[in-house]
Design a protein around this motif. Structure first.
Motif, PDB file in Angstrom:
ATOM      1  N   ARG A  98      36.178  48.732  44.236  1.00 36.37           N
ATOM      2  CA  ARG A  98      37.474  49.282  44.645  1.00 36.37           C
ATOM      3  C   ARG A  98      38.533  48.771  43.676  1.00 36.37           C
ATOM      4  N   LYS A 100      42.357  48.183  42.812  1.00 34.10           N
ATOM      5  CA  LYS A 100      43.633  48.033  43.527  1.00 34.10           C
ATOM      6  C   LYS A 100      44.643  49.050  42.980  1.00 34.10           C
ATOM      7  N   CYS A 101      45.530  49.509  43.854  1.00 35.23           N
ATOM      8  CA  CYS A 101      46.504  50.492  43.396  1.00 35.23           C
ATOM      9  C   CYS A 101      47.424  49.877  42.333  1.00 35.23           C
ATOM     10  N   THR A 169      41.540  36.766  43.293  1.00 39.07           N
ATOM     11  CA  THR A 169      42.628  36.638  44.265  1.00 39.07           C
ATOM     12  C   THR A 169      43.677  37.733  44.060  1.00 39.07           C
ATOM     13  N   GLY A 170      44.073  38.314  45.157  1.00 36.15           N
ATOM     14  CA  GLY A 170      45.145  39.312  45.105  1.00 36.15           C
ATOM     15  C   GLY A 170      44.680  40.716  44.758  1.00 36.15           C
ATOM     16  N   THR A 171      43.378  40.953  44.667  1.00 33.66           N
ATOM     17  CA  THR A 171      42.917  42.299  44.301  1.00 33.66           C
ATOM     18  C   THR A 171      42.690  43.202  45.519  1.00 33.66           C
ATOM     19  N   LYS A 173      40.936  42.137  48.725  1.00 33.55           N
ATOM     20  CA  LYS A 173      39.769  41.899  49.606  1.00 33.55           C
ATOM     21  C   LYS A 173      40.206  41.897  51.070  1.00 33.55           C
ATOM     22  N   THR A 174      41.265  41.133  51.354  1.00 34.39           N
ATOM     23  CA  THR A 174      41.730  41.062  52.740  1.00 34.39           C
ATOM     24  C   THR A 174      42.272  42.417  53.182  1.00 34.39           C
ATOM     25  N   HIS A 175      42.900  43.128  52.245  1.00 33.00           N
ATOM     26  CA  HIS A 175      43.413  44.463  52.559  1.00 33.00           C
ATOM     27  C   HIS A 175      42.251  45.374  52.997  1.00 33.00           C
ATOM     28  N   SER A 290      42.689  31.598  50.428  1.00 33.42           N
ATOM     29  CA  SER A 290      42.007  32.461  49.473  1.00 33.42           C
ATOM     30  C   SER A 290      40.894  31.706  48.741  1.00 33.42           C
TER      31      SER A 290
HETATM   32  N1  ATP Z   1      44.378  49.268  47.940  1.00 32.69           N
HETATM   33  C1  ATP Z   1      45.544  48.716  48.272  1.00 32.69           C
HETATM   34  N2  ATP Z   1      46.535  49.479  48.710  1.00 32.69           N
HETATM   35  C2  ATP Z   1      47.710  48.936  49.066  1.00 32.69           C
HETATM   36  N3  ATP Z   1      47.981  47.620  49.002  1.00 32.69           N
HETATM   37  C3  ATP Z   1      47.035  46.805  48.563  1.00 32.69           C
HETATM   38  C4  ATP Z   1      45.774  47.299  48.191  1.00 32.69           C
HETATM   39  N4  ATP Z   1      45.024  46.259  47.790  1.00 32.69           N
HETATM   40  C5  ATP Z   1      45.793  45.155  47.939  1.00 32.69           C
HETATM   41  N5  ATP Z   1      47.008  45.475  48.385  1.00 32.69           N
HETATM   42  C6  ATP Z   1      48.096  44.553  48.621  1.00 32.69           C
HETATM   43  O1  ATP Z   1      48.029  43.525  47.668  1.00 32.69           O
HETATM   44  C7  ATP Z   1      48.335  42.267  48.247  1.00 32.69           C
HETATM   45  C8  ATP Z   1      47.220  41.273  48.042  1.00 32.69           C
HETATM   46  O2  ATP Z   1      46.070  41.783  48.638  1.00 32.69           O
HETATM   47  P1  ATP Z   1      45.066  40.885  49.467  1.00 32.69           P
HETATM   48  O3  ATP Z   1      45.754  39.775  50.135  1.00 32.69           O
HETATM   49  O4  ATP Z   1      44.280  41.799  50.284  1.00 32.69           O
HETATM   50  O5  ATP Z   1      44.201  40.295  48.288  1.00 32.69           O
HETATM   51  P2  ATP Z   1      43.004  39.283  48.381  1.00 32.69           P
HETATM   52  O6  ATP Z   1      42.049  39.688  47.344  1.00 32.69           O
HETATM   53  O7  ATP Z   1      42.495  39.234  49.738  1.00 32.69           O
HETATM   54  O8  ATP Z   1      43.649  37.911  48.033  1.00 32.69           O
HETATM   55  P3  ATP Z   1      43.138  36.448  48.413  1.00 32.69           P
HETATM   56  O9  ATP Z   1      41.924  36.204  47.618  1.00 32.69           O
HETATM   57  O10 ATP Z   1      44.270  35.584  48.037  1.00 32.69           O
HETATM   58  O11 ATP Z   1      42.858  36.445  49.877  1.00 32.69           O
HETATM   59  C9  ATP Z   1      48.602  42.522  49.708  1.00 32.69           C
HETATM   60  O12 ATP Z   1      49.978  42.608  49.903  1.00 32.69           O
HETATM   61  C10 ATP Z   1      47.961  43.847  49.973  1.00 32.69           C
HETATM   62  O13 ATP Z   1      48.621  44.557  50.986  1.00 32.69           O
END
Ligand code: ATP
Length: 624
Positions: A98, A100-101, A169-171, A173-175, A290
């Motif tokens: 996936r 990220k946008c 981180t921040g890509t 995953k949690t989303h 994270s």
């Molecule tokens: N496909 C998406 N569409 C819209 N927003 C997104 C998308 N992917 C990520 N984001 C936004 O990007 C930010 C970081 O995403 P997220 O916390 O899910 O990342 P992560 O990989 O889980 O980070 P970590 O490893 O720190 O937990 C969030 O604000 C999330 O809403």
């Protein structure tokens, strides 16, 4: 239609015949008039033919129902088989990517996507990475969940399933896993999906339970246990959970809270609680969430009612992995460095396990990390794994993107599409389409059978209700003097005259020398009465006194009505005294029930752990 009490008369007739045939030869016995072998009780209330017709209808409906249930089981296994074949064709371990946008300010990106390929262009070089499916930046949560939905069915069918979100981180995953309000992620959708599919599936009964834990620096933390102290300290809470694995490979986490969940709302509440515990416990350890793995486990217990009482337990793991980081780039030191190292080690152990499974190696290195130990029974044989690799479209993150895609490539190992010819790919796709069509048709047939079952269930209930209503009328008469159930003591006297008459009638139809004389009849009558009066005397002390002062053939001062009352009263008393042990056992069941309900919140799917966990439950109840 039978006369009231006729059944009892027939019983007595049989008794008389049996008595009179004592000492006869077999030939003489054969000369006796044949009597019906079935002895009826008082059935005067319901016309026999109506009752029989009703019972016949019910049993034929029940037969139809069991036929439909077998058909449902057959269709269900056909559907399961087809789904399994699809998943096998698609691969038991599938890797998606996936993206990220994009950040609106940055228009250019080194990443370009195709259906199952990602191309990374950087410094004049081009690298292609093939995955099972790519979710481009514009993909919705719905699109992603579309690939997860079929394996939920697999989990309900008894397979262990694992969905893992991997990435820098921040890509996102949690989303992907949690989502946001209005854009729910995989976990809340999976919870909803499971409950929906359970409500549709009448071929088995299901129960779900849930647990959540966090793996941090090799320690396991229960996210359903409230720990206010962990919020305000720099000390990392020490874990007391350990991973146990049985000889058959089943894994259990000792001491992990496992809550039964009966509906979507309840499951969502527990999930929210787990998320909250994760987000609040690390306030003073900068962004440590994270750098920990968050695992949600849904345990599914399937009871196949129609196929006997087979119990199948499967697990659905939904895992938000810690962020994969290059330690050099982050310049981490101290605790952050340790966290990064721990995450990288466990992620690389996960990659090793998945690659070994893909290559069908004999040795799978599960023991190299806590994460792979926990998931060992859900990554191997018979399990379904979905790995969602998340990447950033940004130029700045290109090194991490290449690292993540290399991980994906390794996880896909042998089955990269370069090794599969286009022709084979096409044939595979065609088989999948055919199987999907087959599943659709089977689902349609299953729905029809479900509707028929529902209709017949209603019909059976309706007929039973009618039958019960008639019986209730019948039962109401139990208290009446004519009821066959209270006839046994004094009431029998009333029918006795008739019985004696019948005995006479039947006796007259036997050879004369066998017929009782007037004197023997008188003796028999007297002894029968004596027997009954004695029974009453044992039942009622008062009546003993009366018997002591009165002769048997006297005009007794105890009216038969009085005796009836005493008899009934005794019966009631007797019943109530009998009901005491029942009450006790009922209480004990109740108390067991209440005990159960207390312990219900904390249970384990592993029966071997029940004793240990029972002790744990006590401790947990203090904590929660
Ligand atoms: N496909 C998406 N569409 C819209 N927003 C997104 C998308 N992917 C990520 N984001 C936004 O990007 C930010 C970081 O995403 P997220 O916390 O899910 O990342 P992560 O990989 O889980 O980070 P970590 O490893 O720190 O937990 C969030 O604000 C999330 O809403």
């Amino acid at each position: 239609m039978r006369e009231a009490g006729e059944g009892m008369v027939m019983q007595l007739e049989n008794f008389a015949l049996e008595a009179s045939s004592e000492g006869m030869t077999e030939t003489e016995k054969m000369e006796l008039p044949s009597m019906p072998s079935v002895v009826y009780m008082d059935v005067n209330v319901v016309p026999e033919h109506d009752k029989e017709r009703l019972e016949a209808t019910i049993s034929s409906l029940q037969a139809e129902m069991s036929e439909l249930r077998s058909k449902q089981t057959l269709l269900d296994s056909k559907r399961r088989e087809a789904l399994n074949r699809i998943l096998d064709l698609k691969g038991c371990i599938r890797v998606f990517c996936r993206v990220k946008c994009k950040d609106e300010k940055k228009v250019s990106s080194p990443i370009s996507t195709e259906v199952d390929k990602i191309t990374v262009r950087s410094a004049g070089t081009r690298k292609d990475f093939v995955v099972d499916r790519v979710f481009p930046p514009e993909s919705t949560q719905d699109d992603v969940f579309g690939e997860v939905r079929p394996i939920l069915r697999s989990a309900l069918d008894g397979h262990n399933v694992c969905v893992l979100a991997y990435g820098q981180t921040g890509t996102g995953k949690t989303h992907t896993m949690e989502g946001t309000n209005g854009h729910h992620g995989i976990v809340p959708r999976a919870i909803g999906g499971l409950f929906h599919q359970i409500s549709q599936d009448k071929s088995a009964s299901f129960s779900l339970s849930m647990g959540m834990l966090e793996v941090y620096l090799g320690s396991l933390r229960d996210l359903f246990v409230h720990r206010p102290s962990a919020r305000i300290t720099h000390t990392i809470p020490k874990s007391n959970l350990s991973v146990l694995s049985s000889s058959d490979g089943t894994v259990e986490i000792e001491g992990l809270t496992d809550v039964p969940v009966t509906d979507v709302k309840q499951a969502h509440r527990w999930y929210a609680r787990g998320k909250h515990a994760r987000s609040t416990s690390w306030t003073n350890v900068n962004d440590a969430s994270s750098r920990s793995h968050c695992l949600t486990r849904i345990t599914i217990t399937r009871l196949n009612g129609t196929e006997g009482s087979t119990k199948v337990i499967s697990k659905l793991w939904l895992v938000d992995l810690g962020g994969s980081e290059r330690l050099l780039k982050t310049g981490a030191t101290g605790q952050t460095l340790d966290e990064g190292r721990a995450i990288n080690l466990s992620l690389s152990a996960l990659g090793d396990v998945i690659a070994a499974l893909r290559m069908k190696r004999n040795h799978i290195p599960y023991r190299n990390s806590k994460l792979t130990q926990i998931l060992s029974d859900s990554l191997g044989d018979g399990s379904k794994v979905l790995m969602l690799v998340h990447i950033s479209p940004s130029e700045d993150d290109i090194a991490e993107t290449i690292c993540s895609l290399s991980f994906a490539k390794r996880a896909r190992a042998v089955e990269s599409s370069r090794e599969v010819s286009e022709d084979l790919k096409k044939r595979k796709q065609q088989s999948i389409s055919e199987l999907e069509q087959q599943i659709q048709e089977t689902e349609g047939d299953l729905q029809k059978v479900r509707n028929q079952i529902e209709r017949i269930e209603n019909l059976i209930q309706e007929k039973m209700k009618t039958l019960r209503a008639t019986y209730l009328l019948h039962d109401d008469m139990n208290e009446s003097p004519r009821s066959p159930l209270v006839l046994d003591h004094v009431e029998v006297e009333e029918g006795n005259k008739k019985a004696v008459k019948q005995v006479r009638r039947s006796a007259s139809s036997v050879p004369r020398f066998m017929a009782p004389t007037e004197c023997s009849r008188q003796r028999q009558k007297t002894s029968e009465l004596m027997g009954r009066w004695r029974t009453i005397s044992v039942m009622n002390r008062k009546s003993v006194d009366l018997f002591g002062s009165q002769s048997l053939n006297c005009s007794t001062p105890i009216s038969s009505q009085n005796l009836k009352k005493r008899s009934v009263a005794y019966k009631r008393k007797d019943l109530s005294s009998q009901s005491n042990p029942l009450n006790i056992s009922h209480n004990s069941i109740e108390s067991k029930g209440s005990l159960l309900s207390k312990t219900k919140n904390v249970s384990t799917s592993n029966p071997n752990l029940r004793v240990a966990l029972h002790q744990h439950r006590r401790r947990m109840s203090d904590l929660i």
